[in-house]
Write a protein that holds these residues in place. Structure first.
Motif, short mmCIF file in Angstrom:
data_model
loop_
_atom_site.label_atom_id
_atom_site.label_comp_id
_atom_site.label_asym_id
_atom_site.label_seq_id
_atom_site.Cartn_x
_atom_site.Cartn_y
_atom_site.Cartn_z
N TYR A 137 1.86 8.49 -8.46
CA TYR A 137 2.34 7.17 -8.86
C TYR A 137 1.16 6.39 -9.45
N TYR A 138 1.49 5.39 -10.28
CA TYR A 138 0.46 4.66 -11.01
C TYR A 138 0.67 3.16 -10.82
N ALA A 139 -0.43 2.46 -10.52
CA ALA A 139 -0.34 1.02 -10.23
C ALA A 139 -1.10 0.21 -11.27
N SER A 140 -0.45 -0.85 -11.76
CA SER A 140 -1.12 -1.84 -12.63
C SER A 140 -1.18 -3.16 -11.88
N GLN A 141 -2.04 -4.09 -12.42
CA GLN A 141 -2.03 -5.44 -11.88
C GLN A 141 -1.90 -6.42 -13.03
N THR A 142 -1.36 -7.57 -12.75
CA THR A 142 -1.17 -8.60 -13.78
C THR A 142 -1.91 -9.87 -13.35
N VAL A 143 -2.83 -10.34 -14.24
CA VAL A 143 -3.62 -11.54 -13.97
C VAL A 143 -3.44 -12.51 -15.15
N ASN A 144 -3.06 -13.74 -14.87
CA ASN A 144 -2.85 -14.76 -15.91
C ASN A 144 -1.89 -14.27 -16.98
N GLY A 145 -0.86 -13.52 -16.50
CA GLY A 145 0.19 -13.06 -17.41
C GLY A 145 -0.16 -11.82 -18.18
N CYS A 146 -1.37 -11.29 -17.97
CA CYS A 146 -1.77 -10.09 -18.70
C CYS A 146 -1.80 -8.89 -17.74
N GLU A 147 -1.09 -7.82 -18.09
CA GLU A 147 -1.01 -6.62 -17.26
C GLU A 147 -2.08 -5.63 -17.70
N SER A 148 -2.71 -5.03 -16.73
CA SER A 148 -3.75 -4.04 -17.05
C SER A 148 -3.14 -2.87 -17.80
N THR A 149 -3.88 -2.37 -18.77
CA THR A 149 -3.41 -1.20 -19.51
C THR A 149 -3.80 0.09 -18.78
N SER A 150 -4.89 0.04 -18.03
CA SER A 150 -5.26 1.18 -17.19
C SER A 150 -4.57 1.04 -15.83
N ARG A 151 -4.29 2.15 -15.23
CA ARG A 151 -3.54 2.14 -13.96
C ARG A 151 -4.24 3.01 -12.90
N LEU A 152 -4.11 2.58 -11.65
CA LEU A 152 -4.64 3.36 -10.52
C LEU A 152 -3.68 4.52 -10.23
N ALA A 153 -4.21 5.76 -10.24
CA ALA A 153 -3.38 6.94 -9.93
C ALA A 153 -3.42 7.20 -8.42
N VAL A 154 -2.26 7.34 -7.84
CA VAL A 154 -2.14 7.60 -6.40
C VAL A 154 -1.28 8.84 -6.18
N THR A 155 -1.90 9.87 -5.57
CA THR A 155 -1.16 11.09 -5.24
C THR A 155 -0.48 10.90 -3.88
N VAL A 156 0.82 11.05 -3.87
CA VAL A 156 1.62 10.82 -2.65
C VAL A 156 2.01 12.15 -2.01
N THR A 157 1.77 12.23 -0.70
CA THR A 157 2.21 13.39 0.08
C THR A 157 3.20 12.91 1.13
N ILE A 158 4.35 13.59 1.20
CA ILE A 158 5.36 13.27 2.22
C ILE A 158 5.37 14.40 3.23
N ASN A 159 4.84 14.13 4.43
CA ASN A 159 4.82 15.16 5.47
C ASN A 159 6.12 15.13 6.28
N THR A 160 6.61 16.32 6.57
CA THR A 160 7.83 16.41 7.37
C THR A 160 7.55 15.97 8.81
N THR A 161 8.39 15.09 9.34
CA THR A 161 8.24 14.65 10.72
C THR A 161 8.63 15.80 11.64
N PRO A 162 7.77 16.16 12.60
CA PRO A 162 8.06 17.33 13.45
C PRO A 162 9.19 17.05 14.44
N ALA A 163 9.72 18.14 14.97
CA ALA A 163 10.71 18.03 16.05
C ALA A 163 9.98 17.67 17.34
N ALA A 164 10.74 17.37 18.37
CA ALA A 164 10.16 17.09 19.68
C ALA A 164 9.43 18.33 20.19
N PRO A 165 8.42 18.17 21.04
CA PRO A 165 7.78 19.34 21.65
C PRO A 165 8.79 20.04 22.56
#
Length: 316
Positions: free
Chosen positions: A56-84
């Protein structure tokens, strides 16, 4: 206005499947953050959009201007384990003073609670209570199971020491062992110490002058107090001494009581050199061999004095 730089933040962000993470859960440091699935262009994602594994990629907006470069974030979704997994009923002895650390389950990074969901994990030194149900979770790859293993706890009172004679005597000829010691109780165990130590094998030879200690085990709990038994091993005596040939006249109706020894205590007479039953003193004698033992301090001689008896018929 100057176009701002990309926001800052962790380039790798991990979530648990059970949390149903959304774009709102992504983090970045900046102003008026917007999230995209592409590095440039595209449409910003709604904060309620569900996350999936990917970048996913994040921009920020300051004084009405949005950044053209974006922060790249790699997302991992781990499966929630069963009960012991584990035994749903676990028993402990009162003498153990069992704590949460004594609960057993198979899993990773176990945590125990007093509720099936929610609540705060119990400290490992929390004492267990009889009749209480505890709930165990496990955590794998940073994700804690939402389901928990329920464990019902029983605390069993340790029994008192067994009962029995505090002094027990044996004869050396019997080669007495631990198996010959007696006590009244359940699942008796014998030791050479009043507490601790290792259980003695039943075939262990007894030693005179030694005190042995017995515990009993009831419902899986061993008594912490023990019965003390002082052991005496008495030496088995030799055979009595006497005349090896003894004669009687039939007219006197001789009996076992007529037989004599020159030394010995608590004389018993037999018709066999070993074993058999002792003869009553009123038993009539007949020509043949008789054998005498003696008993000293409760121990009967294993060897016997042999006496050849002749009963002669009186003449007319």
């Amino acid at each position: 206005n100057t176009t701002p730089t990309a926001p800052t933040g962790s380039a790798t962000q991990t979530f648990c499947s059970s949390a149903s993470p959304t774009v709102a859960n992504l983090t970045a440091s900046g102003t008026s953050i917007k999230w995209y699935t592409v590095a440039t262009g595209g449409s910003s994602l709604a904060s309620s959009a569900s996350l999936s594994a990917g970048t996913y990629y994040a921009s920020q907006t300051v004084n009405g201007c949005e950044s053209t470069s974006r922060l790249a974030v790699t997302v991992t979704i781990n499966t929630t384990p069963a009960a012991p997994t584990g035994t749903a009923s676990q028993s402990f002895c009162s003498a153990v003073n069992a704590t949460v650390s004594n609960l057993a389950a198979t899993g990773t990074s176990l945590a125990w609670y007093s509720a099936a969901s929610g609540g705060t994990a119990l400290a490992t030194n929390t004492y267990l209570l009889n009749g209480t149900t505890y709930y165990g979770s496990q955590t794998v790859s940073g994700c804690e199971s939402t389901t928990r293993l329920a464990v019902s706890v029983t605390i069993t009172t340790n029994p008192s020491a067994p009962t029995g004679s505090a002094s027990q005597s044996f004869c050396s000829a019997a080669s007495p062992t631990v198996a010959d010691l007696t006590a009244t109780g359940t699942s008796i165990k014998w030791y050479v110490a009043s507490s601790g130590g290792s259980q003695l094998a039943s075939g262990t030879s007894l030693v005179t002058g030694t005190t042995y200690y017995a515990s009993q085990t009831v419902n899986g709990c061993e008594s912490t107090s023990r019965l003390a038994v002082a052991v005496t091993i008495n030496t088995t005596p030799a055979a009595p001494t006497g005349i090896a040939t003894q004669s009687f006249c039939s007219a006197t109706s001789p009996t076992v009581a007529s037989l004599t020894t020159t030394s010995g205590s608590s004389i018993k007479w037999y018709t066999a050199s070993t074993g058999g039953s002792s003869l009553a003193s009123s038993t009539s004698l007949s020509t043949g061999n008789y054998y005498a033992s003696q008993t000293v301090n409760g121990c009967e001689s294993t060897s016997r004095l042999a006496v050849a008896v002749t009963v002669t018929t009186n003449p007319s």
